[in-house]
Design an enzyme around this catalytic site. Structure first.
Site, PDB file in Angstrom:
ATOM      1  N   ASP A 153       0.893  -1.230   0.025  1.00 47.84           N
ATOM      2  CA  ASP A 153       0.234   0.028  -0.025  1.00 47.84           C
ATOM      3  C   ASP A 153       0.947   1.394   0.284  1.00 47.84           C
ATOM      4  O   ASP A 153       2.092   1.149   0.738  1.00 47.84           O
ATOM      5  CB  ASP A 153      -1.000   0.122   1.209  1.00 47.84           C
ATOM      6  N   ASP A 172      -7.178  -1.495  -4.462  1.00 47.83           N
ATOM      7  CA  ASP A 172      -8.304  -1.332  -3.466  1.00 47.83           C
ATOM      8  C   ASP A 172      -9.271  -0.393  -4.113  1.00 47.83           C
ATOM      9  O   ASP A 172     -10.472  -0.535  -3.887  1.00 47.83           O
ATOM     10  CB  ASP A 172      -7.574  -0.807  -2.181  1.00 47.83           C
TER      11      ASP A 172
END
Length: 205
Positions: A153, A172
């Site tokens: 991330d 995501d």
């Protein structure tokens, strides 16, 4: 010379009866189904999957171990974190379970894509497929090992370190946007096969 007498009214063949009104209306209402949209699903998925992998690799190469880098006037902060959980750092510690769930999602989307005739549904499912494949790739090929790999991330919104919102990635985002699009289409009565669920309800009544 004698001529044949004209046929009597009883001998004249009746003209063909006009088609029933209901049959005409039914035939007119049967419009051809839209074309299948399988290629849209895989085109969208391939594009977003490639973008997700590229941005993750660039983030790891240029940002890992460094201070958060603000862009867009501080609207976004770029920083690398390794996430063993689901999207937005949820379900931490269940990496292998999440990998199996992602595999199930991929299989389900591939199966339903054969019957897709709605462009909107195809785009939505393509986005979800891209997100599932993007994070699943991390779980297979990144440390600490297959089905246990941590997802990269690197996007922190508004403030660094995920203080305002969980740090996330392109995969995501694709899952969230695709899921929201599918929900919206469902609320509008648009089915994945190109038909309208509202129309089906009226016919059943």
């Amino acid at each position: 010379m004698s001529t044949d007498p004209s046929p009597s009214e009883s001998e004249v063949e009746p003209s063909a009866e006009p088609p029933e009104r209901g049959a005409v209306e039914e035939g007119a209402a049967e419009a051809p189904l839209p074309k299948r949209r399988v290629w849209v699903v895989f085109a969208v998925a391939a594009l977003l999957w490639a973008i997700d992998l590229l941005t993750k690799n660039l983030a790891v190469a240029n940002l890992e171990g460094k201070e958060p880098k603000p862009i867009l006037g501080g609207l976004i902060y770029l920083q690398v974190t390794r996430n063993p959980g689901a999207a937005f750092s949820m379900a931490t510690g269940m990496t292998w379970v999440l990998a199996l769930v992602a595999i199930g999602v991929v299989v389900a989307i591939v199966w339903i894509s054969r019957r897709l005739r709605s462009v909107g549904w195809a785009i939505g499912l393509g986005l979800v497929l891209a997100g599932a494949l993007g994070n699943l790739t991390d779980r297979f090929f990144r440390e600490p090992g297959p089905l246990r790999g941590h997802v990269v991330d690197f996007i922190s919104a508004f403030v660094p370190n995920g203080q305002g919102f969980a740090i996330f990635n392109i995969a995501d985002s694709a899952i969230c946007v695709g899921g929201a699009l599918i929900v919206l289409l469902s609320l509008l009565g648009k089915d994945y096969d190109g038909t309208s669920t509202r129309g089906k309800k009226k016919e059943s009544e």
